[in-house]
Design a protein around this motif. Structure first.
Motif, PDB file in Angstrom:
ATOM      1  N   SER A 164       0.804  -1.214   0.208  1.00 32.93           N
ATOM      2  CA  SER A 164      -0.024  -0.171  -0.014  1.00 32.93           C
ATOM      3  C   SER A 164       0.837   1.518  -0.008  1.00 32.93           C
ATOM      4  O   SER A 164       0.491   2.308   0.015  1.00 32.93           O
ATOM      5  CB  SER A 164      -0.967  -0.040   1.342  1.00 32.93           C
ATOM      6  OG  SER A 164      -0.116  -0.076   2.410  1.00 32.93           O
ATOM      7  N   VAL A 202      -3.047   4.433  -3.625  1.00 33.83           N
ATOM      8  CA  VAL A 202      -4.091   5.515  -3.129  1.00 33.83           C
ATOM      9  C   VAL A 202      -4.935   5.104  -1.883  1.00 33.83           C
ATOM     10  O   VAL A 202      -5.723   4.415  -2.065  1.00 33.83           O
ATOM     11  CB  VAL A 202      -4.954   6.070  -4.335  1.00 33.83           C
ATOM     12  CG1 VAL A 202      -5.895   7.243  -3.979  1.00 33.83           C
ATOM     13  CG2 VAL A 202      -4.000   6.658  -5.655  1.00 33.83           C
ATOM     14  N   ILE A 203      -4.706   6.049  -0.975  1.00 34.69           N
ATOM     15  CA  ILE A 203      -5.428   5.848   0.335  1.00 34.69           C
ATOM     16  C   ILE A 203      -6.925   6.540  -0.073  1.00 34.69           C
ATOM     17  O   ILE A 203      -7.083   7.715  -0.116  1.00 34.69           O
ATOM     18  CB  ILE A 203      -5.146   6.321   1.446  1.00 34.69           C
ATOM     19  CG1 ILE A 203      -3.480   5.872   1.673  1.00 34.69           C
ATOM     20  CG2 ILE A 203      -5.894   6.013   2.972  1.00 34.69           C
ATOM     21  CD1 ILE A 203      -3.598   4.320   1.910  1.00 34.69           C
ATOM     22  N   GLY A 204      -7.867   5.591  -0.038  1.00 38.03           N
ATOM     23  CA  GLY A 204      -9.522   6.289  -0.291  1.00 38.03           C
ATOM     24  C   GLY A 204     -10.351   5.271   0.407  1.00 38.03           C
ATOM     25  O   GLY A 204     -10.211   4.405   1.122  1.00 38.03           O
ATOM     26  N   ALA A 228      -5.699  13.231   6.970  1.00 36.94           N
ATOM     27  CA  ALA A 228      -6.540  13.225   5.722  1.00 36.94           C
ATOM     28  C   ALA A 228      -6.269  14.060   4.680  1.00 36.94           C
ATOM     29  O   ALA A 228      -6.519  13.576   3.422  1.00 36.94           O
ATOM     30  CB  ALA A 228      -8.007  13.226   6.315  1.00 36.94           C
ATOM     31  N   HIS A 265      -4.888  13.143   1.278  1.00 42.69           N
ATOM     32  CA  HIS A 265      -5.642  11.981   0.660  1.00 42.69           C
ATOM     33  C   HIS A 265      -7.112  12.494   0.354  1.00 42.69           C
ATOM     34  O   HIS A 265      -7.839  12.026   1.161  1.00 42.69           O
ATOM     35  CB  HIS A 265      -5.423  10.819   1.404  1.00 42.69           C
ATOM     36  CG  HIS A 265      -4.212  10.237   1.663  1.00 42.69           C
ATOM     37  ND1 HIS A 265      -3.343   9.490   0.839  1.00 42.69           N
ATOM     38  CD2 HIS A 265      -3.171  10.297   2.820  1.00 42.69           C
ATOM     39  CE1 HIS A 265      -2.102   9.259   1.153  1.00 42.69           C
ATOM     40  NE2 HIS A 265      -2.066   9.748   2.429  1.00 42.69           N
ATOM     41  N   ARG A 311      -9.138  11.387  -1.686  1.00 40.65           N
ATOM     42  CA  ARG A 311     -10.002  10.388  -1.641  1.00 40.65           C
ATOM     43  C   ARG A 311     -10.503   9.480  -0.436  1.00 40.65           C
ATOM     44  O   ARG A 311     -11.387   8.452  -0.629  1.00 40.65           O
ATOM     45  CB  ARG A 311      -9.415   9.342  -2.668  1.00 40.65           C
ATOM     46  CG  ARG A 311      -9.381   9.775  -4.098  1.00 40.65           C
ATOM     47  CD  ARG A 311      -8.860   8.732  -5.071  1.00 40.65           C
ATOM     48  NE  ARG A 311      -8.586   9.299  -6.421  1.00 40.65           N
ATOM     49  CZ  ARG A 311      -8.113   8.508  -7.415  1.00 40.65           C
ATOM     50  NH1 ARG A 311      -8.070   7.219  -7.276  1.00 40.65           N
ATOM     51  NH2 ARG A 311      -8.012   8.971  -8.635  1.00 40.65           N
ATOM     52  N   LEU A 312      -9.747  10.100   0.561  1.00 36.94           N
ATOM     53  CA  LEU A 312     -10.060   9.526   2.102  1.00 36.94           C
ATOM     54  C   LEU A 312     -11.394  10.352   2.465  1.00 36.94           C
ATOM     55  O   LEU A 312     -11.332  11.310   2.875  1.00 36.94           O
ATOM     56  CB  LEU A 312      -9.053   9.481   2.820  1.00 36.94           C
ATOM     57  CG  LEU A 312      -9.152   8.897   4.417  1.00 36.94           C
ATOM     58  CD1 LEU A 312      -9.545   7.760   4.331  1.00 36.94           C
ATOM     59  CD2 LEU A 312      -7.834   9.006   5.212  1.00 36.94           C
ATOM     60  N   LYS A 357      -6.692   2.037   4.545  1.00 43.09           N
ATOM     61  CA  LYS A 357      -7.064   3.291   5.093  1.00 43.09           C
ATOM     62  C   LYS A 357      -6.868   3.193   6.697  1.00 43.09           C
ATOM     63  O   LYS A 357      -6.561   4.095   7.197  1.00 43.09           O
ATOM     64  CB  LYS A 357      -8.374   3.603   4.880  1.00 43.09           C
ATOM     65  CG  LYS A 357      -9.508   2.668   5.042  1.00 43.09           C
ATOM     66  CD  LYS A 357     -10.789   2.878   4.329  1.00 43.09           C
ATOM     67  CE  LYS A 357     -12.047   1.813   5.041  1.00 43.09           C
ATOM     68  NZ  LYS A 357     -13.233   2.108   4.173  1.00 43.09           N
ATOM     69  N   TYR A 366      -3.161   3.021   7.621  1.00 39.26           N
ATOM     70  CA  TYR A 366      -2.640   4.277   7.333  1.00 39.26           C
ATOM     71  C   TYR A 366      -2.976   5.360   8.517  1.00 39.26           C
ATOM     72  O   TYR A 366      -1.958   5.931   8.984  1.00 39.26           O
ATOM     73  CB  TYR A 366      -3.226   4.917   5.986  1.00 39.26           C
ATOM     74  CG  TYR A 366      -2.900   6.403   6.110  1.00 39.26           C
ATOM     75  CD1 TYR A 366      -1.586   7.084   5.901  1.00 39.26           C
ATOM     76  CD2 TYR A 366      -3.705   7.355   6.124  1.00 39.26           C
ATOM     77  CE1 TYR A 366      -1.011   8.070   5.707  1.00 39.26           C
ATOM     78  CE2 TYR A 366      -3.614   8.721   5.825  1.00 39.26           C
ATOM     79  CZ  TYR A 366      -2.137   9.187   5.750  1.00 39.26           C
ATOM     80  OH  TYR A 366      -2.108  10.388   5.834  1.00 39.26           O
TER      81      TYR A 366
END
Length: 302
Positions: A88, A92-94, A118, A121, A123-124, A284, A287
């Protein structure tokens, strides 16, 4: 027996133990129920142990099976976590992260940190709830829970200690001027006390007395389920409260609250991140937990 066959047998055993029956494990693994049974039988023969008690109605682990499952499950989780961390790094973290945290600590301390975490990212998506009630990641619609204190039952859960908080006993100057300053723990019985509650009996306080930590429940004059409400009531002169240092420090520094019984306020409470045990921790959640650990190590949660 080849090493790959051994590992395969362990994987089947872990799947069967987690599923609670061979039929469901077979469906999850994409093999037949008979294949699951044969794999378990070979593993039991190799170990010289009986791992499952099987009847026509249910399948349960033996005591040896419980011990073996704990070791194997932890090993598989560690491997999955390592793979997730390695794969990972460039991912992309989402997705939506649902996180629940204590009211006062969450709003004052965690919220600014989570927004910083956040920010890189887009998309999170954060879905944050603030409550001092006990939330169960196994049954409630939440991915991650931040909680103070000892965890009553960690079966099926993973807890990561983030920090340790000193518990402060304090009151407003106006209250102390009118009612006097308690000098001993027993004096609290003669005072107004603002005590937390969680859909049941009042939340007890941790105190240092005669060199040991004791749990007491002062007579509750006022009870609130919300840490912010406790702070506001204390500042308004409604009584004495006990809260983590991080959420009352600014009010002590400003003079709105005064620490009392300091010789009895040397106890600390741990702050944990808690989530449901699963085969592979989502990127996610990993992270956010890893970043919270970094912030905690730098003293942001103290």
């Amino acid at each position: 027996m080849a090493e790959t066959d051994t590992l395969s047998g362990i994987a089947v055993f872990v799947a069967a133990a987690r599923a609670g029956n061979f039929t469901l494990a077979a469906e999850q693994l994409g093999i037949t129920k008979s294949a699951v049974g044969k794999s378990i039988a070979r593993l039991e023969e190799r170990l010289g142990l009986k791992l499952f008690n099987r009847t026509t109605r249910r399948t349960t682990l033996t005591s040896d099976g419980e011990a073996y499952f704990a070791a194997c499950s932890a090993a598989f989780d560690e491997i999955a976590a390592t793979e997730a961390a390695l794969t990972s790094r460039n991912r992309v973290i989402g997705g939506m992260l649902r996180l629940d945290m204590p009211v006062a600590f969450g709003r004052r301390i965690l919220l600014p940190i989570l927004l910083e975490i956040a920010k890189p990212h887009p998309r999170l998506s954060l879905t944050l709830s603030f409550t001092d009630a006990m939330v169960d990641p196994l049954h409630d619609d939440v991915d991650l829970v931040i909680r103070f204190g000892a965890l009553p039952d960690t079966h099926g859960l993973i807890a990561r200690r983030l920090a340790s908080q000193r518990l402060m006993i304090c009151a407003a100057p106006s209250y102390l001027q009118e009612h006097g300053v308690p000098q001993t723990v027993s004096d609290l019985a003669e005072h107004w006390n603002i005590v937390g509650m969680r859909k049941g009996p009042p939340v007890s306080w941790l105190m240092q007395e005669n060199g040991s930590t004791k749990r007491i429940t002062p007579p509750p004059t006022h009870q609130f389920s919300d840490g912010d409400a406790i702070i506001e009531a204390a500042i308004s002169g409604f009584g004495i409260c006990q809260l983590p240092a991080s959420v009352v420090r600014r009010y002590i520094d400003s003079g709105a609250l005064v620490p009392i019984l300091e010789e009895h306020s040397r106890t600390s409470v741990d702050v944990h991140a808690v989530w449901a045990r699963q085969g592979q921790l989502s990127p996610k959640v990993r992270y956010v937990v890893d970043r919270l650990v970094e912030y905690a190590e730098d003293g942001w949660l103290d």
